[in-house]
Design a protein around this motif. Structure first.
Motif, mmCIF file in Angstrom:
data_model
loop_
_atom_site.group_PDB
_atom_site.id
_atom_site.type_symbol
_atom_site.label_atom_id
_atom_site.label_comp_id
_atom_site.label_asym_id
_atom_site.label_seq_id
_atom_site.Cartn_x
_atom_site.Cartn_y
_atom_site.Cartn_z
ATOM 1 N N ALA A 153 -4.968 4.157 -4.694
ATOM 2 C CA ALA A 153 -4.148 2.851 -3.937
ATOM 3 C C ALA A 153 -5.094 1.885 -3.719
ATOM 4 O O ALA A 153 -5.966 1.799 -2.868
ATOM 5 C CB ALA A 153 -3.333 3.625 -2.625
ATOM 6 N N VAL A 154 -4.796 0.775 -4.326
ATOM 7 C CA VAL A 154 -5.541 -0.555 -4.140
ATOM 8 C C VAL A 154 -4.739 -1.665 -3.746
ATOM 9 O O VAL A 154 -3.379 -1.893 -4.390
ATOM 10 C CB VAL A 154 -6.278 -0.759 -5.206
ATOM 11 C CG1 VAL A 154 -7.209 -1.874 -5.279
ATOM 12 C CG2 VAL A 154 -7.173 0.475 -5.882
ATOM 13 N N VAL A 155 -5.283 -2.715 -2.953
ATOM 14 C CA VAL A 155 -4.340 -3.913 -2.662
ATOM 15 C C VAL A 155 -5.546 -5.078 -2.848
ATOM 16 O O VAL A 155 -6.646 -4.646 -2.800
ATOM 17 C CB VAL A 155 -4.141 -4.067 -1.187
ATOM 18 C CG1 VAL A 155 -5.279 -4.120 -0.258
ATOM 19 C CG2 VAL A 155 -3.317 -5.006 -0.901
ATOM 20 N N ASP A 156 -4.986 -6.312 -3.158
ATOM 21 C CA ASP A 156 -5.885 -7.064 -3.600
ATOM 22 C C ASP A 156 -6.376 -7.845 -2.665
ATOM 23 O O ASP A 156 -7.932 -8.295 -2.661
ATOM 24 C CB ASP A 156 -4.971 -8.728 -4.386
ATOM 25 C CG ASP A 156 -3.689 -8.829 -3.316
ATOM 26 O OD1 ASP A 156 -3.580 -8.216 -2.233
ATOM 27 O OD2 ASP A 156 -3.160 -9.752 -3.850
ATOM 28 N N GLU A 157 -6.050 -7.639 -1.353
ATOM 29 C CA GLU A 157 -6.927 -8.038 -0.195
ATOM 30 C C GLU A 157 -6.558 -7.085 1.015
ATOM 31 O O GLU A 157 -5.478 -6.990 1.487
ATOM 32 C CB GLU A 157 -6.703 -9.411 0.262
ATOM 33 C CG GLU A 157 -7.388 -9.890 1.484
ATOM 34 C CD GLU A 157 -7.407 -11.384 1.842
ATOM 35 O OE1 GLU A 157 -8.081 -11.790 2.745
ATOM 36 O OE2 GLU A 157 -6.601 -12.033 1.135
ATOM 37 N N VAL B 180 3.465 7.805 1.789
ATOM 38 C CA VAL B 180 3.237 6.345 1.283
ATOM 39 C C VAL B 180 2.102 6.590 0.399
ATOM 40 O O VAL B 180 1.024 7.352 0.401
ATOM 41 C CB VAL B 180 2.851 5.332 2.409
ATOM 42 C CG1 VAL B 180 4.165 5.098 3.273
ATOM 43 C CG2 VAL B 180 1.671 5.901 3.226
ATOM 44 N N TYR B 181 1.842 5.584 -0.251
ATOM 45 C CA TYR B 181 0.430 5.002 -0.965
ATOM 46 C C TYR B 181 -0.116 4.224 0.155
ATOM 47 O O TYR B 181 0.222 3.275 0.415
ATOM 48 C CB TYR B 181 0.425 4.482 -2.164
ATOM 49 C CG TYR B 181 1.034 5.198 -3.316
ATOM 50 C CD1 TYR B 181 0.094 6.195 -4.188
ATOM 51 C CD2 TYR B 181 2.065 5.328 -3.774
ATOM 52 C CE1 TYR B 181 0.590 7.014 -5.171
ATOM 53 C CE2 TYR B 181 2.636 6.120 -4.889
ATOM 54 C CZ TYR B 181 1.801 7.191 -5.589
ATOM 55 O OH TYR B 181 2.149 7.821 -6.602
ATOM 56 N N ALA B 182 -1.592 4.392 0.162
ATOM 57 C CA ALA B 182 -2.224 3.700 1.484
ATOM 58 C C ALA B 182 -3.477 3.238 0.860
ATOM 59 O O ALA B 182 -4.603 3.718 0.926
ATOM 60 C CB ALA B 182 -2.585 4.807 2.647
ATOM 61 N N PRO B 183 -3.602 2.043 0.426
ATOM 62 C CA PRO B 183 -4.808 1.356 0.150
ATOM 63 C C PRO B 183 -5.794 1.307 1.259
ATOM 64 O O PRO B 183 -5.446 1.117 2.510
ATOM 65 C CB PRO B 183 -4.293 -0.187 -0.151
ATOM 66 C CG PRO B 183 -2.963 -0.124 -0.584
ATOM 67 C CD PRO B 183 -2.321 1.057 0.174
ATOM 68 N N GLY B 184 -6.945 1.700 1.199
ATOM 69 C CA GLY B 184 -7.925 1.615 2.047
ATOM 70 C C GLY B 184 -8.102 3.056 2.847
ATOM 71 O O GLY B 184 -9.161 3.338 3.671
ATOM 72 N N LEU B 185 -7.289 4.135 2.492
ATOM 73 C CA LEU B 185 -7.525 5.395 3.095
ATOM 74 C C LEU B 185 -8.711 6.120 2.489
ATOM 75 O O LEU B 185 -9.018 5.835 1.234
ATOM 76 C CB LEU B 185 -6.160 6.188 2.514
ATOM 77 C CG LEU B 185 -6.154 7.759 2.950
ATOM 78 C CD1 LEU B 185 -5.789 7.557 4.509
ATOM 79 C CD2 LEU B 185 -4.887 8.377 2.445
#
Length: 265
Positions: free
Chosen positions: A248-252, A181-186
């Motif tokens: 890997a980045v997520v909006d929130e 996976v790509y893991a935002p916050g990792l």
């Protein structure tokens, strides 16, 4: 939910080789925008062909020559996918021991530690137990280490944690598999590996590292273990990784609770 995923990889190739890349987000996502995959050598683009593997996994193949090869991938994933489906053959494939998940060898350990637990309680217990018994140490494990060696060494990285989770669950007659996976916050940022377990008629994510929230993970490849999900496999000349930058980045960034069921979407 909007997630940005990217990977910039550089390889040194000793002689002509075929690359098989597994870095593109799964075909199960309907809303993927701004997706590009460019492979270059000496500044010149290389032709890439795509193959479909199981569970929406996309493989990209190309032929490279001796020298430096650069792979640049990026995509934006909008929203989430629905619950992953179960093929009947999955109940056979993901209960069997595999190359890195020796569930037959770990059967006595699994029964002694988790006998009598089911469902949500079982997944939470296995995740917490693996997290407590292993130390996350980058570079501590070898590429050929499986779940048994990981348990003996009591240390490893995400794939080692996931292999041990999968092996223990299979030993308890719970279908389980590995997902890259790509893991935002990792942190540190890299490709990440987690387990999925079939419980209560649905696949649920188990990540014993607890290094990133499960709700925002982006599926890349799905299989029995790391032999099915490696970001690169090759044949021909020797290949070494010169540099790697994964984003890997997520909006929130969501909040996670190991005791809760989470499906990878």
């Amino acid at each position: 939910m909007r997630r940005h995923a990217a990977a910039l990889l550089e390889f040194d190739v000793a002689a002509p080789a075929e690359f098989v890349l597994s870095i593109a987000v799964s075909r199960l996502y309907d809303a993927v925008t701004d997706e590009t995959l460019v492979v270059t050598q000496n500044g010149e683009p290389i032709t890439v062909r795509e193959l479909d593997d199981r569970h929406g996994t996309r493989l990209h193949l190309c032929d490279v020559q001796e020298g430096r090869v650069v792979v640049d991938y990026r995509a934006v994933v909008e929203g989430r996918i629905g619950p992953a489906a179960l093929d009947e053959i999955d109940l056979v494939r993901y209960l069997r021991p595999s190359r890195y998940c020796e569930s037959d060898t770990l059967f006595p350990t699994a029964r002694a530690e988790f006998g009598g637990l089911e469902g949500r309680d079982l997944l939470a217990a296995v995740s917490s137990w693996v997290g407590a018994h292993l130390a996350y140490v980058p570079g501590a494990s070898a590429p050929t280490d499986g779940a048994v060696q990981t348990l003996l060494d009591r240390r490893g990285v995400c794939r080692d944690y996931a292999h041990l989770v999968v092996a223990l669950l299979r030993a308890l007659d719970v279908p389980a598999r590995l997902v890259s996976v790509y893991a935002p916050g990792l942190s540190p940022m890299d490709f990440h590996a987690v387990a999925e377990a079939w419980v209560d008629e649905q696949w649920h994510v188990v990540d014993a590292t607890a290094l990133a929230p499960r709700q925002s993970l982006v599926r890349i490849a799905t299989g029995r273990d790391a032999s099915d999900t490696a970001f690169l496999s090759s044949r021909g000349g020797a290949v070494t990784v010169a540099s790697m930058r994964v984003t890997a980045v997520v909006d929130e960034l969501p909040t996670d609770d190991v005791a809760e069921f989470v499906s990878l979407g």
